[in-house]
Design a protein around this motif. Structure first.
Motif, PDB file in Angstrom:
ATOM      1  N   CYS A  16       0.837  -1.204   0.000  1.00  0.00           N
ATOM      2  CA  CYS A  16       0.000   0.000   0.000  1.00  0.00           C
ATOM      3  C   CYS A  16       0.871   1.253   0.000  1.00  0.00           C
ATOM      4  O   CYS A  16       0.607   2.208  -0.742  1.00  0.00           O
ATOM      5  N   ILE A  17       1.906   1.246   0.814  1.00  0.00           N
ATOM      6  CA  ILE A  17       2.836   2.378   0.879  1.00  0.00           C
ATOM      7  C   ILE A  17       3.518   2.557  -0.475  1.00  0.00           C
ATOM      8  O   ILE A  17       3.623   3.675  -0.986  1.00  0.00           O
ATOM      9  N   ASP A  18       3.953   1.443  -1.082  1.00  0.00           N
ATOM     10  CA  ASP A  18       4.582   1.506  -2.401  1.00  0.00           C
ATOM     11  C   ASP A  18       3.627   2.075  -3.445  1.00  0.00           C
ATOM     12  O   ASP A  18       4.023   2.902  -4.270  1.00  0.00           O
ATOM     13  N   ALA A  19       2.387   1.635  -3.426  1.00  0.00           N
ATOM     14  CA  ALA A  19       1.392   2.110  -4.400  1.00  0.00           C
ATOM     15  C   ALA A  19       1.147   3.608  -4.223  1.00  0.00           C
ATOM     16  O   ALA A  19       1.106   4.357  -5.208  1.00  0.00           O
ATOM     17  N   LYS A  20       0.992   4.038  -2.987  1.00  0.00           N
ATOM     18  CA  LYS A  20       0.755   5.454  -2.699  1.00  0.00           C
ATOM     19  C   LYS A  20       1.933   6.299  -3.195  1.00  0.00           C
ATOM     20  O   LYS A  20       1.737   7.319  -3.870  1.00  0.00           O
ATOM     21  N   GLU A  21       3.149   5.878  -2.892  1.00  0.00           N
ATOM     22  CA  GLU A  21       4.333   6.613  -3.331  1.00  0.00           C
ATOM     23  C   GLU A  21       4.450   6.625  -4.853  1.00  0.00           C
ATOM     24  O   GLU A  21       4.789   7.648  -5.445  1.00  0.00           O
ATOM     25  N   PHE A  22       4.160   5.502  -5.494  1.00  0.00           N
ATOM     26  CA  PHE A  22       4.206   5.406  -6.949  1.00  0.00           C
ATOM     27  C   PHE A  22       3.261   6.435  -7.569  1.00  0.00           C
ATOM     28  O   PHE A  22       3.637   7.179  -8.485  1.00  0.00           O
ATOM     29  N   LEU A  23       2.038   6.485  -7.092  1.00  0.00           N
ATOM     30  CA  LEU A  23       1.047   7.409  -7.636  1.00  0.00           C
ATOM     31  C   LEU A  23       1.431   8.860  -7.368  1.00  0.00           C
ATOM     32  O   LEU A  23       1.349   9.709  -8.269  1.00  0.00           O
ATOM     33  N   GLN A  24       1.874   9.154  -6.160  1.00  0.00           N
ATOM     34  CA  GLN A  24       2.254  10.524  -5.806  1.00  0.00           C
ATOM     35  C   GLN A  24       3.444  11.009  -6.634  1.00  0.00           C
ATOM     36  O   GLN A  24       3.435  12.136  -7.134  1.00  0.00           O
ATOM     37  N   GLU A  25       4.452  10.172  -6.779  1.00  0.00           N
ATOM     38  CA  GLU A  25       5.659  10.548  -7.516  1.00  0.00           C
ATOM     39  C   GLU A  25       5.374  10.838  -8.985  1.00  0.00           C
ATOM     40  O   GLU A  25       6.106  11.594  -9.626  1.00  0.00           O
ATOM     41  N   ARG A  26       4.314  10.267  -9.519  1.00  0.00           N
ATOM     42  CA  ARG A  26       3.970  10.455 -10.924  1.00  0.00           C
ATOM     43  C   ARG A  26       2.854  11.483 -11.125  1.00  0.00           C
ATOM     44  O   ARG A  26       2.397  11.684 -12.249  1.00  0.00           O
ATOM     45  N   GLY A  27       2.428  12.109 -10.034  1.00  0.00           N
ATOM     46  CA  GLY A  27       1.470  13.204 -10.133  1.00  0.00           C
ATOM     47  C   GLY A  27       0.005  12.804 -10.202  1.00  0.00           C
ATOM     48  O   GLY A  27      -0.837  13.624 -10.561  1.00  0.00           O
ATOM     49  N   TYR A  28      -0.310  11.563  -9.848  1.00  0.00           N
ATOM     50  CA  TYR A  28      -1.712  11.141  -9.839  1.00  0.00           C
ATOM     51  C   TYR A  28      -2.413  11.705  -8.612  1.00  0.00           C
ATOM     52  O   TYR A  28      -1.847  11.703  -7.516  1.00  0.00           O
TER      53      TYR A  28
END
Length: 83
Positions: A16-28
């Motif tokens: 979940c933490i990885d998914a959240k960071e992935f989305l945030q880092e890409r501007g979602y």
């Protein structure tokens, strides 16, 4: 195509933490819902995804459940979901 994104997660869930960071880092932009703290949200997640695992991402009518960032990236690309 722009769709609202909802990420069902739990505290202390590394995927979940990885998914959240992935989305945030890409501007979602997305709404994060902690199903560990909110039982009605857990029931909602179960209804839309037909399974109990997190992370679960809902993008319009599309659902990706119990995934890692590689699967998330593929899902976003396949469904043309842009930030």
């Amino acid at each position: 195509m722009e769709r609202s994104l909802k990420l069902y997660s739990r505290a202390m869930c590394s995927w979940c933490i990885d998914a959240k960071e992935f989305l945030q880092e890409r501007g979602y932009e997305f709404v994060e819902v902690d199903v560990g703290r909110n039982r009605s949200a857990y029931a909602e997640m179960m209804e839309v995804s037909a399974q109990p695992y997190v992370p679960t991402l809902v993008a319009g009518e599309q659902v990706l459940a119990n995934f890692d960032t590689t699967q998330l990236e593929k899902f976003l690309s396949e469904h043309d979901i842009q930030p």
